[in-house]
Write an enzyme that holds these catalytic residues in place. Structure first.
Site, PDB file in Angstrom:
ATOM      1  N   LYS A  43      -0.599  -5.326  -2.138  1.00  0.00           N
ATOM      2  CA  LYS A  43      -1.413  -4.389  -2.922  1.00  0.00           C
ATOM      3  C   LYS A  43      -0.496  -3.416  -3.659  1.00  0.00           C
ATOM      4  O   LYS A  43       0.514  -2.967  -3.099  1.00  0.00           O
ATOM      5  CB  LYS A  43      -2.365  -3.632  -1.986  1.00  0.00           C
ATOM      6  CG  LYS A  43      -3.384  -2.747  -2.714  1.00  0.00           C
ATOM      7  CD  LYS A  43      -4.349  -2.084  -1.724  1.00  0.00           C
ATOM      8  CE  LYS A  43      -5.390  -1.237  -2.456  1.00  0.00           C
ATOM      9  NZ  LYS A  43      -6.329  -0.551  -1.527  1.00  0.00           N
ATOM     10  N   SER A  59     -11.371  -0.849  -2.704  1.00  0.00           N
ATOM     11  CA  SER A  59     -10.396  -0.892  -3.758  1.00  0.00           C
ATOM     12  C   SER A  59      -9.441  -2.093  -3.701  1.00  0.00           C
ATOM     13  O   SER A  59      -8.807  -2.413  -4.711  1.00  0.00           O
ATOM     14  CB  SER A  59      -9.553   0.384  -3.718  1.00  0.00           C
ATOM     15  OG  SER A  59      -8.785   0.443  -2.529  1.00  0.00           O
ATOM     16  N   SER A  68     -12.031   0.189   1.954  1.00  0.00           N
ATOM     17  CA  SER A  68     -11.353  -0.568   0.894  1.00  0.00           C
ATOM     18  C   SER A  68     -10.696  -1.866   1.342  1.00  0.00           C
ATOM     19  O   SER A  68     -10.222  -2.634   0.507  1.00  0.00           O
ATOM     20  CB  SER A  68     -10.286   0.300   0.224  1.00  0.00           C
ATOM     21  OG  SER A  68     -10.878   1.191  -0.684  1.00  0.00           O
TER      22      SER A  68
END
Lengths: 494, 95
Positions: free
Chosen positions: A79, A160, A184
């Protein structure tokens, strides 16, 4: 033979160890899959050299007869919230565009030390603020899933960690890191039919992870199944002196401890999670989950978490307040964007830089945070929210007197279409209604696929555990996984 | 709860984010809606409840008072939008 990209973390690790295929072959297959998946917009940066080098090291170590490292030969996605040395790290923001860290985050370093390689940096909601990936400065990720009704609407991969969820679901990465502040990891995992666990707050070091809300941010793995998550979490977790809230406790051998039997365990069903307007499919899935854990030997008990409805409003004070403080560092001086109009002074430079560099949702949260922390409002908002947070944590403590884990749906719906919810911030915030309470209490929580809705889209079940009891969470999730037999996968259209 | 355009301007000033009049007008009702949503916390009786300070009991550690870092000026400045003579540079702040 099965395609290498169909394999998960455990299968790759075991296959490389057994010599069924080389780590190089695996890395090449995933590198090619990533390169061919541009329409998903899951990767912001591709790093094939990193993945191939780690693979070659794994193959060389095996040839030399060295003891294999825990994730040797496994390429993963990272990420973009994690700082990676020499590789741009932007948190999907404009203000950090071009920022190339001179250091490596603790969690990513641990993964490389465990033998994993990096396929690239994954797209996400800007500064991890969002539930649909639509706040990325670099365009939203598109979910690999499509509704089975023939409609071709682009769906949200969740957020997210939407690049992470899309990459794993599309089989272009066997696993990916995520971070979870209010859901998330779990909500995108649920939206894309994969597994993801947010460990206890403090298990994974926050050092080198671009900060959103420091009292809530926790890293965790996202992968195809429970075992893969256990393997990856073991590699990611551990004490780090560079993070003041890192927990100085041993990392259990979660994979070795996996057992799908829930005999003697009590699973709590929090009645307050039966929210108004919950789709019947979510209700049905939840009931199915209850039947599955009972079948696995658990006793099911109803519990009450009376302050549940106040978790979201408390979260939307605490998280923006911490964000407004954390994001004060982006000032156009030390790194990232600088916007300095002719003749502007320092204050004007700050204000222009931040106006140019932050997206709408980030600005919205900074402004809310600034407001609730401003003189005269602090006690009414922030202090009250932290008191409510104490009550929410006490609710869980009371529940643990009656049960070992809690079972809930992960999200109140299946994936929605891109553009469907972004007109109303609060409608978007409500997506996290089931994931936020455990975040506020710092508890480990996991999403595991349970089934599909009428449109053929995945739905997730969430298991919440006691602090530091990731094992119970993983085991309950494994029991569900084995009974759900979830094999649905997105058809390739990209 | 209603948020005035003046309030939006004041908060944006505190947050050091330049906003246009148009943005202030758009943000006022948006922020008002969000604040209206979070204001329901006021109905919770929190008398005698201590605000949360740490979700997981932990203690602040002390470390040895030794230098563990340094000598990395180039790395520190590597991402600066503007650096000169080994320093970050900013517009003149003293007249």
């Amino acid at each position: 033979m099965t395609e290498l990209t169909d394999l998960g973390i455990a299968a790759i690790r075991d296959g490389v160890r057994a010599g069924d295929f080389s780590a190089r072959e695996v890395a090449e297959a995933f590198v090619a899959a990533v390169a061919a998946a541009k329409p998903l917009n899951a990767f912001l940066v591709e790093t094939p050299d990193h993945a191939l080098a780690a693979a070659d090291a794994a193959d060389a170590a095996r040839a030399a007869g060295e003891a294999p490292r825990p994730m040797a030969g496994v390429p993963i996605g990272m990420k973009d919230l994690f700082c990676t040395k020499g590789v741009p790290s932007t948190a999907a923001s404009h203000i950090l565009e071009g920022f190339t860290p001179q250091y490596e985050s603790t969690v990513s370093q641990k993964l490389w030390d465990a033998g994993a390689g990096m396929l690239g940096k994954l797209n996400m909601d800007q500064f991890a603020m969002g539930s649909s990936n639509e706040t990325s400065h670099f365009g939203n990720v598109v979910s690999p899933w499509r509704r089975s009704d023939g409609g071709n609407a682009d769906l949200a991969p969740g957020g997210s960690s939407g690049g992470s969820s899309a990459a794993v679901a599309a089989r272009i990465a066997p696993g990916a890191t995520g971070t979870d502040t209010g859901g998330s990891i779990r909500q995108p995992a649920a939206f894309t039919g994969i597994s993801g666990i947010k460990p206890t707050y403090g298990r994974c070091s926050r050092w080198g992870v671009i900060a959103f809300a420091s009292s809530l941010d926790q890293a965790g793995p996202m992968a195809r199944d429970v075992r893969d998550c256990a393997i990856m979490l073991e590699a990611m977790a551990g004490f780090d002196a560079k993070d003041a809230t890192s927990l100085d406790v041993a990392v259990p051998q979660w994979e070795a401890g996996l057992t799908p039997s829930l005999k003697g365990k009590r699973v709590g069903i929090p009645k307050e999670y039966r929210v108004d307007g919950m789709p019947p499919e979510i209700e049905a899935l939840w009931q199915q989950g209850i039947d599955w854990v009972r079948d696995a030997g658990a006793e099911v008990v109803e519990v009450s978490l009376p302050h549940t409805k106040y978790a979201l409003p408390a979260y939307y004070i605490i998280a923006p307040a911490e964000a407004s403080s954390n994001l004060a560092r982006y000032d156009g001086v030390r790194y990232g964007l600088r916007d300095l109009p002719d003749g502007a002074n320092l204050q004007e430079m700050y204000a222009k830089t931040r106006a140019e560099g932050f997206g709408d949702e980030v600005k919205r949260r900074i402004l809310i945070g600034t407001y609730v922390l401003s003189a005269g409002f602090y006690d009414a908002y922030y202090t009250q929210a932290q008191k409510v947070r104490t009550l929410i944590a006490q609710d869980f403590d009371n529940a643990w007197e009656r049960c070992d884990v809690l079972l809930t749906p992960t999200a109140p719906s299946a994936a929605f279409a891109l553009g469907e919810k972004n007109a109303d911030p609060i409608a978007m915030y409500l997506n996290d209604v089931f994931t936020v309470p455990s975040s506020l209490a710092g508890l480990p929580a996991m999403s595991v696929p349970g089934g599909v809705d009428a449109g053929g889209l995945p739905l997730g079940l969430q298991v919440i555990g006691k602090a530091l009891d990731e094992q119970a969470v993983l085991n309950a999730a494994l029991a569900i996984e084995q009974r759900a037999g979830f094999v649905a996968r997105p058809g390739r259209w990209w | 709860m209603s948020v005035t355009i003046d309030t939006v301007r004041r908060i944006a000033g505190l947050a050091r984010i330049a906003i246009t009049e148009e943005e202030a007008a758009r943000l006022a009702p948006e922020l008002g809606n969000i604040l209206g949503f979070i204001e329901q916390l006021g109905e919770v009786d929190t008398a005698g409840v201590a605000p949360m300070t740490a979700v997981i009991p932990n203690h602040l550690r002390l470390r040895d008072d030794v230098v563990t870092d340094g000598g990395i000026r180039e790395a520190v400045l590597a991402n600066a939008p503007q650096a000169e003579h080994g320093f970050f540079t900013v517009p003149k702040v003293i007249e």
